[in-house]
Design an enzyme around this catalytic site. Structure first.
Site, PDB file in Angstrom:
ATOM      1  CB  SER A  25      -0.891   0.001   1.243  1.00  0.00           C
ATOM      2  OG  SER A  25      -1.630   1.194   1.297  1.00  0.00           O
ATOM      3  CB  CYS A 134      -3.827   5.157  11.789  1.00  0.00           C
ATOM      4  SG  CYS A 134      -3.866   4.409  10.194  1.00  0.00           S
TER       5      CYS A 134
HETATM    6  C1  FMN Z   1       5.627   6.422   0.183  1.00  0.00           C
HETATM    7  C2  FMN Z   1       5.000   5.355   1.031  1.00  0.00           C
HETATM    8  C3  FMN Z   1       3.637   5.413   1.324  1.00  0.00           C
HETATM    9  C4  FMN Z   1       3.036   4.413   2.101  1.00  0.00           C
HETATM   10  N1  FMN Z   1       1.692   4.468   2.357  1.00  0.00           N
HETATM   11  C5  FMN Z   1       1.096   3.471   3.078  1.00  0.00           C
HETATM   12  C6  FMN Z   1      -0.308   3.480   3.288  1.00  0.00           C
HETATM   13  O1  FMN Z   1      -1.042   4.349   2.814  1.00  0.00           O
HETATM   14  N2  FMN Z   1      -0.845   2.479   4.035  1.00  0.00           N
HETATM   15  C7  FMN Z   1      -0.068   1.452   4.555  1.00  0.00           C
HETATM   16  O2  FMN Z   1      -0.600   0.555   5.220  1.00  0.00           O
HETATM   17  N3  FMN Z   1       1.264   1.418   4.335  1.00  0.00           N
HETATM   18  C8  FMN Z   1       1.859   2.404   3.612  1.00  0.00           C
HETATM   19  N4  FMN Z   1       3.206   2.357   3.384  1.00  0.00           N
HETATM   20  C9  FMN Z   1       4.007   1.241   3.941  1.00  0.00           C
HETATM   21  C10 FMN Z   1       4.257   0.157   2.884  1.00  0.00           C
HETATM   22  O3  FMN Z   1       3.056  -0.397   2.399  1.00  0.00           O
HETATM   23  C11 FMN Z   1       5.156  -0.946   3.456  1.00  0.00           C
HETATM   24  O4  FMN Z   1       4.497  -1.543   4.560  1.00  0.00           O
HETATM   25  C12 FMN Z   1       6.503  -0.421   3.933  1.00  0.00           C
HETATM   26  O5  FMN Z   1       6.981   0.584   3.063  1.00  0.00           O
HETATM   27  C13 FMN Z   1       7.562  -1.525   4.043  1.00  0.00           C
HETATM   28  O6  FMN Z   1       7.756  -2.167   2.799  1.00  0.00           O
HETATM   29  P1  FMN Z   1       8.924  -1.740   1.751  1.00  0.00           P
HETATM   30  O7  FMN Z   1      10.200  -1.676   2.537  1.00  0.00           O
HETATM   31  O8  FMN Z   1       8.905  -2.829   0.708  1.00  0.00           O
HETATM   32  O9  FMN Z   1       8.534  -0.410   1.191  1.00  0.00           O
HETATM   33  C14 FMN Z   1       3.835   3.346   2.606  1.00  0.00           C
HETATM   34  C15 FMN Z   1       5.198   3.289   2.307  1.00  0.00           C
HETATM   35  C16 FMN Z   1       5.793   4.281   1.525  1.00  0.00           C
HETATM   36  C17 FMN Z   1       7.261   4.177   1.204  1.00  0.00           C
END
Ligand code: FMN
Length: 307
Positions: A25, A134
């Site tokens: 997400s 949140c």
């Molecule tokens: C720019 C950005 C926006 C994100 N927005 C959300 C969100 O709206 N809701 C959510 O549950 N996680 C959000 N996340 C978290 C990611 O879904 C994920 O859990 C987290 O980035 C770890 O995974 P990654 O290291 O592969 O990015 C966001 C992450 C990033 C980098």
């Protein structure tokens, strides 16, 4: 080779994915933003940007900064709101082969329940992912997911408000992640995804102030992978619902590590910013690994590192 995986085995409708690779997400928009870059229909599932009852502008700029092997973000849940999502995005999703999971976020338990009830029965939506990372406004800003009791309360409220499968996404910003997982599984979560971002900060030494507009942000990317992997390992040993692993997954071998730790599926987040095709590359790499190792079914790899 069988890459399919059932993410909601106890749910009446279930959530059967053709393969275990999902988007995370907030890193893949509504799917539409990436559809001209590769065939997104080949993915296991798409998880859309976190959705709130009302549209949100998000936090003050700057909201993104690179760190060593990572990314710090403080987007602040900028999104179009649930009404526009239902009217403008879901009709297109209904024509897609790839299931779309809507990630939801609220400030009160009632926000989450209202979101779940509005999304119930909308064509094009296959499941709900509940972001419990949140701030709980009523509890003075502590994250819902930091505490087993409030995490379970949100889960119960969402489950009561929808007939869709419900994934609950855990925050790593707690010392009790296994207890939170046990609480949300006990409250009826069909699957658990983890991890969300880790709280962090950067200071601009020239300005002598925190760099991000909202002071702190969430760390993601390869820097958090070992933390995420260990948390997946811990949670997979504590509950008997499917786990979706997330955090720093950039290559197929990263994804296979999460699966071997006990995840039934994985989410690719920050990696998509550097390589928009990353989810597909990871899917192809998992298939190649299975072929090379003579693994007939993905389910044969889930949790194999647990001994
Ligand atoms: C720019 C950005 C926006 C994100 N927005 C959300 C969100 O709206 N809701 C959510 O549950 N996680 C959000 N996340 C978290 C990611 O879904 C994920 O859990 C987290 O980035 C770890 O995974 P990654 O290291 O592969 O990015 C966001 C992450 C990033 C980098």
């Amino acid at each position: 080779m069988n890459l399919s995986v059932q993410l909601a085995p106890k749910h009446q409708k279930g959530l059967l994915l053709t393969n275990p690779v999902m988007t995370a997400s907030g890193t893949f928009g509504y799917g539409t933003e990436y559809s001209h870059l590769f065939d997104i229909q080949r993915l296991g599932a798409i998880v859309c940007k976190g959705t709130t009852l009302k549209p949100r502008e998000g936090n003050l700029q700057p909201r993104l900064a690179e760190t060593a092997s990572g990314l710090l973000n403080s987007i602040g849940l900028q999104n179009i709101g649930v009404k526009a999502l239902i009217e403008e995005k879901a009709p297109l999703w209904a024509s897609w082969r790839v299931p779309v999971i809507v990630n939801i976020a609220g400030e009160t338990i009632d926000d989450y329940a209202q979101l779940a009830s509005q999304l119930d029965g909308v064509a094009g939506i296959s499941a709900i992912e509940v972001n419990i990372g949140c701030p709980n406004v009523k509890a003075g800003g502590a994250e819902f997911g930091a505490n087993p009791k409030s995490a379970a309360e949100v889960t119960t409220a969402v489950k009561a408000a929808t007939s869709l499968p419900v994934l609950v996404k855990l925050t790593p910003n707690t010392t009790k992640i296994a207890e939170v997982a046990i609480a949300v599984a006990g409250a009826g979560a069909d699957a658990i995804s983890l991890i969300n971002t880790l709280k962090g900060m950067i200071i601009d030494i020239a300005k002598r102030r925190p760099l991000l507009g909202s002071l702190s942000g969430g760390l993601s990317g390869p820097a958090i992978k070992p933390v995420a992997l260990y948390m997946v390992y811990e949670v997979a040993g504590a509950v008997d619902v499917p786990i979706v692993g997330c955090g720093g997954i950039t290559t197929a071998s990263d994804a296979i590590e999460f699966i071997m730790a006990g995840a039934s599926a994985v989410q690719v987040g920050t990696a998509s910013f550097a390589n928009p095709r990353a989810p597909l590359d990871i899917l192809e790499g998992i298939a190649q690994f299975m072929e090379k190792e003579g693994v007939a079914s993905l389910t044969d790899l889930i949790g194999v590192a647990r001994g």
